[in-house]
Design a protein around this motif. Structure first.
Motif, PDB file in Angstrom:
ATOM      1  N   UNK A 272      -5.755  13.632  -1.852  1.00 29.32           N
ATOM      2  CA  UNK A 272      -4.930  14.411  -0.932  1.00 29.32           C
ATOM      3  C   UNK A 272      -3.548  14.725  -1.476  1.00 29.32           C
ATOM      4  N   UNK A 273      -2.944  13.776  -2.172  1.00 29.95           N
ATOM      5  CA  UNK A 273      -1.539  13.911  -2.550  1.00 29.95           C
ATOM      6  C   UNK A 273      -1.295  13.784  -4.049  1.00 29.95           C
ATOM      7  N   UNK A 274      -2.343  13.553  -4.808  1.00 27.06           N
ATOM      8  CA  UNK A 274      -2.153  13.324  -6.237  1.00 27.06           C
ATOM      9  C   UNK A 274      -1.770  14.578  -7.003  1.00 27.06           C
ATOM     10  N   UNK A 275      -1.294  14.356  -8.222  1.00 21.05           N
ATOM     11  CA  UNK A 275      -0.995  15.472  -9.120  1.00 21.05           C
ATOM     12  C   UNK A 275      -2.304  16.083  -9.602  1.00 21.05           C
ATOM     13  N   UNK A 276      -2.218  17.237 -10.220  1.00 24.15           N
ATOM     14  CA  UNK A 276      -3.407  17.879 -10.782  1.00 24.15           C
ATOM     15  C   UNK A 276      -4.088  16.931 -11.759  1.00 24.15           C
ATOM     16  N   UNK A 277      -3.312  16.271 -12.602  1.00 25.16           N
ATOM     17  CA  UNK A 277      -3.870  15.348 -13.586  1.00 25.16           C
ATOM     18  C   UNK A 277      -4.599  14.204 -12.895  1.00 25.16           C
TER      19      UNK A 277
ATOM     20  N   UNK B  62       0.827  -1.208   0.000  1.00 26.24           N
ATOM     21  CA  UNK B  62       0.000   0.000   0.000  1.00 26.24           C
ATOM     22  C   UNK B  62       0.864   1.262   0.000  1.00 26.24           C
ATOM     23  N   UNK B  63       2.020   1.198   0.638  1.00 19.16           N
ATOM     24  CA  UNK B  63       2.943   2.337   0.591  1.00 19.16           C
ATOM     25  C   UNK B  63       3.395   2.587  -0.841  1.00 19.16           C
ATOM     26  N   UNK B  64       3.610   1.507  -1.589  1.00 22.76           N
ATOM     27  CA  UNK B  64       4.047   1.643  -2.974  1.00 22.76           C
ATOM     28  C   UNK B  64       2.932   2.187  -3.866  1.00 22.76           C
ATOM     29  N   UNK B  65       1.683   1.830  -3.535  1.00 25.32           N
ATOM     30  CA  UNK B  65       0.551   2.227  -4.359  1.00 25.32           C
ATOM     31  C   UNK B  65       0.010   3.615  -4.022  1.00 25.32           C
ATOM     32  N   UNK B  66       0.394   4.144  -2.866  1.00 25.33           N
ATOM     33  CA  UNK B  66      -0.115   5.440  -2.422  1.00 25.33           C
ATOM     34  C   UNK B  66       1.038   6.376  -2.093  1.00 25.33           C
ATOM     35  N   UNK B  67       0.685   7.574  -1.681  1.00 26.37           N
ATOM     36  CA  UNK B  67       1.687   8.558  -1.272  1.00 26.37           C
ATOM     37  C   UNK B  67       1.610   8.794   0.224  1.00 26.37           C
TER      38      UNK B  67
END
Length: 213
Positions: free
Chosen positions: A116-121, A39-44
């Motif tokens: 929460x942490x994703x890029x604009x895209x 999950x750490x790898x899949x999320x930020x």
């Protein structure tokens, strides 16, 4: 598109992290989420953040799964002045990525990571999926109106007592016209991305949650 609609719901599932805990607690749930490292790898999110999120999620949903009715109950308690049922339905469908009628911890935390942490895209892609109710790759005016009406219903007449009944339609007509660049009656992901990135209010709303956890 206004991410502030998620703020109260997020407060329900965010709990302080316990630094003494070294891994996700799995023994009391029927659905066991993927390992912490995966999950750490899949999320930020960090390890402690994932532990905190899992604790809050498990407190609300001991089975490890959230069905739609439970999701609606949790979400609606934060909007007592209106009817959040329809908006919660649309939001549930956006989190339920495998479309099996329940949200796993993995589904929830991966979606949350984007918001929460994703890029604009990434954030705009998630929002497009929310508005694309039938998941055919296009947003119609009817779909946008359904989402907009659900938001007005959720906020309630107490919050917006002076709004006219046709306010959601007027809002959608104006925004849809701006988005539908080629006037073909549908909004593509490219049209959605381009229009939203040029809208200052939308871009400002996307920054609200970056430091929530």
């Amino acid at each position: 598109f206004n991410m502030t609609n998620l703020e109260c719901f997020l407060s329900c599932v965010l709990a302080p992290a316990d630094s003494s805990e070294s891994d996700l607690e799995l023994s009391t749930v029927r659905h066991q989420p993927e390992g912490l490292e995966q999950l750490q790898e899949q999320t930020k999110f960090t390890k402690k953040e994932l532990q905190s999120l899992y604790r809050g999620f498990k407190n609300e949903c001991p089975s490890g799964l959230v069905d739609e009715e439970t999701f609606k109950l949790i979400y609606s308690q934060f909007f007592p002045q209106g009817d959040a049922t329809t908006y919660a339905h649309f939001l549930f469908n956006a989190f339920d990525v495998d479309k099996n009628g329940s949200i796993r911890f993995e589904d929830f935390v991966i979606g949350l990571s984007v918001l929460l942490r994703g890029s604009v895209h990434e954030k705009l892609n998630w929002a497009f999926n929310l508005y694309d109710i039938n998941k055919d790759g296009y947003i119609t005016k009817e779909e946008m109106l359904a989402i907009m009406k659900s938001i007005y219903d959720m906020m309630g007449r107490y919050t917006y007592p002076i709004l006219q009944e046709d306010a959601p339609l007027e809002h959608v007509e104006k925004f849809f016209q701006k988005m539908d660049k080629n006037r073909d009656g549908v909004v593509t992901i490219d049209e959605f991305m381009e229009t939203c990135q040029k809208d200052e209010n939308i871009m400002n709303s996307m920054q609200l949650f970056e430091n929530v956890i």
